[in-house]
Design a protein around this motif. Structure first.
Motif, PDB file in Angstrom:
ATOM      1  N   PHE A   1      51.744  36.154  40.955  1.00 16.34           N
ATOM      2  CA  PHE A   1      52.854  36.815  41.654  1.00 16.34           C
ATOM      3  C   PHE A   1      52.700  38.338  41.697  1.00 16.34           C
ATOM      4  CE2 PHE A   1      55.676  33.105  40.043  1.00 16.34           C
ATOM      5  CZ  PHE A   1      55.366  32.352  41.171  1.00 16.34           C
ATOM      6  N   ASN A   2      52.229  38.912  40.571  1.00 15.05           N
ATOM      7  CA  ASN A   2      52.352  40.377  40.442  1.00 15.05           C
ATOM      8  C   ASN A   2      51.054  41.167  40.322  1.00 15.05           C
ATOM      9  OD1 ASN A   2      55.222  40.033  40.320  1.00 15.05           O
ATOM     10  ND2 ASN A   2      54.969  39.371  38.187  1.00 15.05           N
ATOM     11  N   VAL A   3      49.985  40.557  39.823  1.00  8.85           N
ATOM     12  CA  VAL A   3      48.784  41.349  39.548  1.00  8.85           C
ATOM     13  C   VAL A   3      47.734  41.177  40.650  1.00  8.85           C
ATOM     14  CG1 VAL A   3      46.920  41.789  37.886  1.00  8.85           C
ATOM     15  CG2 VAL A   3      49.220  41.153  37.064  1.00  8.85           C
ATOM     16  N   TRP A   4      47.305  39.954  40.881  1.00  6.66           N
ATOM     17  CA  TRP A   4      46.217  39.741  41.848  1.00  6.66           C
ATOM     18  C   TRP A   4      46.554  40.197  43.268  1.00  6.66           C
ATOM     19  CZ3 TRP A   4      45.759  34.150  39.585  1.00  6.66           C
ATOM     20  CH2 TRP A   4      45.135  34.218  38.330  1.00  6.66           C
ATOM     21  N   PRO A   5      47.787  40.044  43.740  1.00  7.88           N
ATOM     22  CA  PRO A   5      48.058  40.494  45.121  1.00  7.88           C
ATOM     23  C   PRO A   5      47.718  41.967  45.367  1.00  7.88           C
ATOM     24  CG  PRO A   5      49.854  39.120  44.353  1.00  7.88           C
ATOM     25  CD  PRO A   5      48.968  39.383  43.155  1.00  7.88           C
ATOM     26  N   ASP A   6      47.719  42.800  44.280  1.00 10.77           N
ATOM     27  CA  ASP A   6      47.385  44.225  44.456  1.00 10.77           C
ATOM     28  C   ASP A   6      45.975  44.411  45.010  1.00 10.77           C
ATOM     29  OD1 ASP A   6      49.824  44.852  43.556  1.00 10.77           O
ATOM     30  OD2 ASP A   6      49.201  45.529  41.552  1.00 10.77           O
ATOM     31  N   ALA A   7      45.110  43.441  44.729  1.00 10.93           N
ATOM     32  CA  ALA A   7      43.716  43.560  45.200  1.00 10.93           C
ATOM     33  C   ALA A   7      43.652  43.610  46.722  1.00 10.93           C
ATOM     34  CB  ALA A   7      42.888  42.389  44.672  1.00 10.93           C
ATOM     35  N   LYS A   8      44.678  43.114  47.375  1.00  6.84           N
ATOM     36  CA  LYS A   8      44.686  43.141  48.858  1.00  6.84           C
ATOM     37  C   LYS A   8      44.663  44.587  49.363  1.00  6.84           C
ATOM     38  CE  LYS A   8      46.632  38.623  49.598  1.00  6.84           C
ATOM     39  NZ  LYS A   8      47.796  37.781  49.625  1.00  6.84           N
ATOM     40  N   GLN A   9      45.213  45.490  48.541  1.00  8.56           N
ATOM     41  CA  GLN A   9      45.204  46.908  48.930  1.00  8.56           C
ATOM     42  C   GLN A   9      43.807  47.513  48.784  1.00  8.56           C
ATOM     43  OE1 GLN A   9      48.101  47.712  50.159  1.00  8.56           O
ATOM     44  NE2 GLN A   9      48.901  45.766  49.390  1.00  8.56           N
ATOM     45  N   ARG A  10      42.950  46.854  48.003  1.00 12.93           N
ATOM     46  CA  ARG A  10      41.612  47.421  47.766  1.00 12.93           C
ATOM     47  C   ARG A  10      40.563  46.896  48.751  1.00 12.93           C
ATOM     48  NH1 ARG A  10      42.464  45.796  42.393  1.00 12.93           N
ATOM     49  NH2 ARG A  10      40.416  44.823  42.289  1.00 12.93           N
ATOM     50  N   VAL A  11      40.964  46.042  49.640  1.00 10.76           N
ATOM     51  CA  VAL A  11      40.019  45.571  50.669  1.00 10.76           C
ATOM     52  C   VAL A  11      39.644  46.784  51.520  1.00 10.76           C
ATOM     53  CG1 VAL A  11      39.749  44.097  52.710  1.00 10.76           C
ATOM     54  CG2 VAL A  11      40.926  43.213  50.686  1.00 10.76           C
TER      55      VAL A  11
ATOM     56  N   PRO B   1      34.929  36.448  65.000  1.00  9.86           N
ATOM     57  CA  PRO B   1      35.305  35.150  64.436  1.00  9.86           C
ATOM     58  C   PRO B   1      35.023  35.140  62.933  1.00  9.86           C
ATOM     59  CG  PRO B   1      33.377  34.947  65.880  1.00  9.86           C
ATOM     60  CD  PRO B   1      33.859  36.356  66.008  1.00  9.86           C
ATOM     61  N   GLY B   2      35.941  34.561  62.189  1.00  7.43           N
ATOM     62  CA  GLY B   2      35.758  34.473  60.740  1.00  7.43           C
ATOM     63  C   GLY B   2      36.203  35.718  59.992  1.00  7.43           C
ATOM     64  N   TYR B   3      36.829  36.644  60.693  1.00  2.00           N
ATOM     65  CA  TYR B   3      37.250  37.907  60.066  1.00  2.00           C
ATOM     66  C   TYR B   3      38.233  37.642  58.912  1.00  2.00           C
ATOM     67  CZ  TYR B   3      39.259  42.610  59.643  1.00  2.00           C
ATOM     68  OH  TYR B   3      39.704  43.823  59.169  1.00  2.00           O
ATOM     69  N   ASP B   4      39.236  36.783  59.183  1.00  2.26           N
ATOM     70  CA  ASP B   4      40.254  36.501  58.157  1.00  2.26           C
ATOM     71  C   ASP B   4      39.623  35.834  56.929  1.00  2.26           C
ATOM     72  OD1 ASP B   4      42.166  37.617  59.716  1.00  2.26           O
ATOM     73  OD2 ASP B   4      42.854  35.724  60.565  1.00  2.26           O
ATOM     74  N   ASP B   5      38.675  34.940  57.195  1.00  2.00           N
ATOM     75  CA  ASP B   5      38.001  34.265  56.072  1.00  2.00           C
ATOM     76  C   ASP B   5      37.233  35.288  55.222  1.00  2.00           C
ATOM     77  OD1 ASP B   5      38.992  31.930  57.009  1.00  2.00           O
ATOM     78  OD2 ASP B   5      37.156  31.302  58.031  1.00  2.00           O
ATOM     79  N   LEU B   6      36.629  36.250  55.918  1.00  2.00           N
ATOM     80  CA  LEU B   6      35.871  37.268  55.185  1.00  2.00           C
ATOM     81  C   LEU B   6      36.804  38.118  54.320  1.00  2.00           C
ATOM     82  CD1 LEU B   6      33.198  38.711  54.600  1.00  2.00           C
ATOM     83  CD2 LEU B   6      33.640  40.167  56.595  1.00  2.00           C
ATOM     84  N   LEU B   7      37.965  38.480  54.872  1.00  2.00           N
ATOM     85  CA  LEU B   7      38.942  39.254  54.086  1.00  2.00           C
ATOM     86  C   LEU B   7      39.339  38.475  52.841  1.00  2.00           C
ATOM     87  CD1 LEU B   7      41.482  40.895  56.580  1.00  2.00           C
ATOM     88  CD2 LEU B   7      39.344  41.797  55.690  1.00  2.00           C
ATOM     89  N   GLN B   8      39.543  37.170  53.048  1.00  2.00           N
ATOM     90  CA  GLN B   8      39.924  36.308  51.924  1.00  2.00           C
ATOM     91  C   GLN B   8      38.805  36.279  50.876  1.00  2.00           C
ATOM     92  OE1 GLN B   8      42.725  35.186  51.302  1.00  2.00           O
ATOM     93  NE2 GLN B   8      42.875  33.004  50.890  1.00  2.00           N
TER      94      GLN B   8
ATOM     95  N   PHE C   1      38.935  37.443  47.007  1.00  2.00           N
ATOM     96  CA  PHE C   1      38.566  36.614  45.845  1.00  2.00           C
ATOM     97  C   PHE C   1      37.564  37.339  44.954  1.00  2.00           C
ATOM     98  CE2 PHE C   1      39.726  32.590  48.405  1.00  2.00           C
ATOM     99  CZ  PHE C   1      41.000  32.586  47.864  1.00  2.00           C
ATOM    100  N   HIS C   2      36.583  38.004  45.571  1.00  2.00           N
ATOM    101  CA  HIS C   2      35.601  38.760  44.777  1.00  2.00           C
ATOM    102  C   HIS C   2      36.296  39.867  43.990  1.00  2.00           C
ATOM    103  CE1 HIS C   2      32.508  36.679  47.045  1.00  2.00           C
ATOM    104  NE2 HIS C   2      31.605  37.207  46.233  1.00  2.00           N
ATOM    105  N   LEU C   3      37.262  40.509  44.628  1.00  2.00           N
ATOM    106  CA  LEU C   3      37.950  41.615  43.948  1.00  2.00           C
ATOM    107  C   LEU C   3      38.762  41.120  42.751  1.00  2.00           C
ATOM    108  CD1 LEU C   3      39.138  43.710  47.046  1.00  2.00           C
ATOM    109  CD2 LEU C   3      37.406  44.379  45.356  1.00  2.00           C
ATOM    110  N   ILE C   4      39.488  39.999  42.916  1.00  3.92           N
ATOM    111  CA  ILE C   4      40.301  39.558  41.767  1.00  3.92           C
ATOM    112  C   ILE C   4      39.409  38.980  40.655  1.00  3.92           C
ATOM    113  CG2 ILE C   4      42.416  39.182  43.094  1.00  3.92           C
ATOM    114  CD1 ILE C   4      41.990  36.200  42.988  1.00  3.92           C
ATOM    115  N   ASP C   5      38.196  38.586  41.038  1.00  4.27           N
ATOM    116  CA  ASP C   5      37.257  38.116  40.008  1.00  4.27           C
ATOM    117  C   ASP C   5      36.503  39.275  39.366  1.00  4.27           C
ATOM    118  OD1 ASP C   5      37.986  35.507  40.310  1.00  4.27           O
ATOM    119  OD2 ASP C   5      36.348  34.959  41.647  1.00  4.27           O
TER     120      ASP C   5
END
Ligand code: ATP
Length: 638
Positions: free
Chosen positions: A365-375, A390-397, A401-405
């Motif tokens: 809820f609170n920690v991992w979503p912050d990584a979206k700002q670091r994309v 094509p596949g842009y959204d998948d790449l962002l995702q 995932f790499h960032l939260i890991d």
């Protein structure tokens, strides 16, 4: 009137759209016409979120069950007498499929069903706002059926009985009226309110059929603000008729508030559970087991009671999975939380006391979503990785995932990761000078033609001045020669009109060539020299070479005139310059002084209006335009 096809595509959740498509397909295969009806159409029309889907088919709805179950649909309950069933579709979508019917009430609360068309079915419904349907059939998809003008009542936010005897025939509609009034904030229409109050005073509710009583009890569980609905019905006196043991004081109101906070947090992260079972658990938290058992017996859908009863065990199972290797990393945990059955996720998130589980939910809820700002959006742009790919959204995702890991920490790492996705640089821009070259060529041709025209005109002026010298010498000095009007640029495919405007040229457009104007003119001039055309429009509409800039009025200086006159006999020059569109040149009227002096005949004066330029032949037989009135008059003297 809303565009319902648009609303169906945009206002339903992806899971609801899938459910709708599945029902459509299966009904079509069974040769049954199918409609979306009731509350879903009301909510689409009013702009509220669609909570569940009600379908009505013309034919026995129960016959569709087997095929639906094969597609992963779960039966919650069915009502054989009305041939309707409650279903649970993948993605937590609640669905009711009913058979189109007409209802007859020989006694209050005791309906006799007659299988009917959708139109009859809509008339047997409770309120006009609920008596609308949308066709889901191939040839009429998105067509609204609204026999009782429900749209008007939706706009007026009114609950109006579909039938005058609605409350007497089916007293469960009293409860429905109050529940919808509480949820939607709509008023009961004036006469409906009177009927409601009369039915309430007369104790009509005691005739509520057992089945429909259960339907209304379960409906409280499906309300978004279930505790509020329970309180509203209680205050109105309806709960003591539904189940006197179930009162709001026995609910866990603190727990319900916390459940809603958790629900919102999940929804923010894209998890959409149906909270009905969880709400039911909390709404009945302080009830005695015996009371609870009695309440559960009233529910018409055993499948819903099963969901409620398995809440705890399903959440326990999920807790086990969440502690295992399937949730070893943050990205794996994220994937698990967003793909698992959403109801146990909600109940575990709400109820778990385990520290590791709580930590995971807190991170979710609170920690991992912050990584979206670091994309690194700027870097993506720099590397030409844009949303259109094509596949842009998948790449962002994937980046997320790499960032939260904890990977892709530095810019170098990020660049190296993105490199394979970066498209090649676009080719060098096309040389735009080509157009300029063409324009320059056109200007060159126009200038040449202009020179030629000037030469012709100079010659003509010389001839004219010779005439003038012969015949009008006394006035020649006072009056300046007629100024040369601005030459209009004419595009290929256009001709000048006599008033200096442009109009489409049939002759040039027939040729289909996009030549510079001067070339068109030159060609026309040659043609007219070779074979004289019939007088009139053709000549008048002839294109004039376009000058580089607006032509400056030229004056034939005496020196010029003499020079030309010396080198070429005036008459010969006049012949030579015939194709030059003198009539267009004549558009500008001569100075008033001169006209007055020469007493131009009326007819000539009227011809001089630039609306219809005289033809070449006309130039010989008819008087010249005003501007040349003097000269024409002089020539006529000959
Ligand atoms: P909700 O948003 O609560 O689901 P709803 O109007 O869809 O509201 P349902 O109980 O799902 O309520 O019923 C579906 C539809 O069936 C209603 O919109 C209404 O047209 C019809 N209906 C339900 N109950 C009755 C009733 N007792 N008498 C007549 N029509 C009814």
């Amino acid at each position: 009137m809303p565009d319902y096809i648009y609303l169906l595509e945009n206002r339903l959740s992806p899971a609801q759209r899938n459910a709708l498509q599945l029902v459509r397909d299966i009904a079509r295969d069974a040769s049954m016409t199918v409609f979306l009806a009731g509350g879903a159409v009301r909510d689409l029309t009013s702009g509220s979120s669609v909570r569940d889907l009600d379908f009505t088919v013309q034919g026995n709805a129960l016959k569709l069950l087997k095929k639906l179950e094969k597609s992963g649909v779960v039966l919650l309950g069915e009502h054989e007498p009305s041939r309707s069933m409650s279903l649970w579709f993948p993605g937590s979508v609640r669905v009711e499929v009913s058979t189109a019917r007409r209802e007859e009430y020989p006694k209050p609360g005791k309906p006799i069903y007659h299988w009917a068309t959708i139109h009859e079915d809509l008339r047997r419904r409770d309120f006009t706002a609920n008596a609308m349907a949308l066709s889901l059939n191939e040839s009429s998809y998105g067509l609204l059926l609204d026999p009782l003008n429900g749209v008007a009542d939706i706009e007026a936010r009114l609950l109006r009985l579909a039938s005058n005897y609605g409350f007497l025939e089916d007293p469960s509609r009293l409860v429905r009226a109050w529940r919808l009034h509480h949820r939607l904030g709509w008023e009961l229409e004036e006469r409906t309110l009177v009927r409601y109050q009369n039915a309430k005073e007369e104790g009509v509710i005691s005739a509520i059929p057992h089945y429909l009583l259960g339907v209304e009890i379960e409906a409280i569980a499906h309300e978004e603000d279930a505790l509020g609905a329970l309180k509203a019905l209680e205050a109105e006196g309806w709960m003591k008729h539904l189940d006197p043991a179930w009162i709001s004081a026995k609910a866990d109101s603190t727990g319900l508030a916390a459940l809603h906070r958790t629900l919102t947090q999940l929804q923010i992260q894209g998890v959409y559970p149906d909270p009905s079972a969880a709400q039911m658990e909390l709404l009945t938290a302080k009830m005695q087991p015996k009371e609870l058992a009695g309440l559960k017996k009233l529910f018409p859908n055993p499948g819903f009671v099963a969901q409620w009863e398995s809440l705890e065990s399903d959440a326990k199972e999920f807790a086990r999975v969440l502690s295992g290797k399937d949730a070893a990393s943050p990205s794996a945990t994220w994937k698990l939380l967003t793909s698992y059955q959403a109801e146990p996720v909600l109940w575990l998130a709400f109820s778990s006391k385990s520290a590791p589980v709580q930590t995971k939910f807190n991170n979710f809820f609170n920690v991992w979503p912050d990584a979206k700002q670091r994309v690194p959006l700027a870097l993506l742009l720099e590397m030409r990785i844009t949303p259109e790919l094509p596949g842009y959204d998948d790449l962002l995702q994937e980046i997320f995932f790499h960032l939260i890991d904890g990977q892709l920490q530095t810019e170098e790492e990020m660049r190296a990761f993105l490199e394979p996705y970066s498209p090649p640089a676009p080719p060098a821009p096309v040389n735009v000078r080509k157009t300029r070259g063409r324009r320059a060529e056109r200007v060159r041709i126009e200038e040449e033609l202009e020179e030629e025209t000037d030469l012709h005109e100079d010659a003509e002026l010389a001839a004219e001045s010779e005439d003038d010298m012969d015949e009008e010498r006394p006035e020649a000095d006072d009056a300046p020669p007629p100024p040369k009007p601005a030459l209009k640029s004419v595009l290929p495919g256009e001709k000048t009109t006599a008033d200096g405007g442009k109009k489409a040229s049939s002759s040039t457009s027939k040729k289909g060539s996009l030549q510079p104007a001067g070339i068109v003119e030159a060609a026309t001039s040659k043609q007219s020299q070779a074979a004289p055309k019939p007088a009139g429009k053709g000549k008048a509409a002839k294109a004039v070479p376009a000058p580089k800039e607006e032509a400056k009025p030229k004056q034939a200086t005496p020196a010029q005139s003499q020079k030309v006159a010396k080198s070429t006999p005036a008459k010969a020059i006049q012949k030579q310059v015939k194709p030059v569109p003198k009539k267009v040149v004549a558009a500008k009227p001569a100075p008033a002084k001169k006209q007055a002096g020469k007493a131009v005949p009326k007819k000539i004066a009227s011809k001089a209006t630039p609306k219809s330029a005289p033809s070449k032949a006309a130039a010989k037989s008819k008087p010249e335009p005003k501007a040349h009135g003097k000269k024409v008059a002089a020539k006529k003297k000959h």
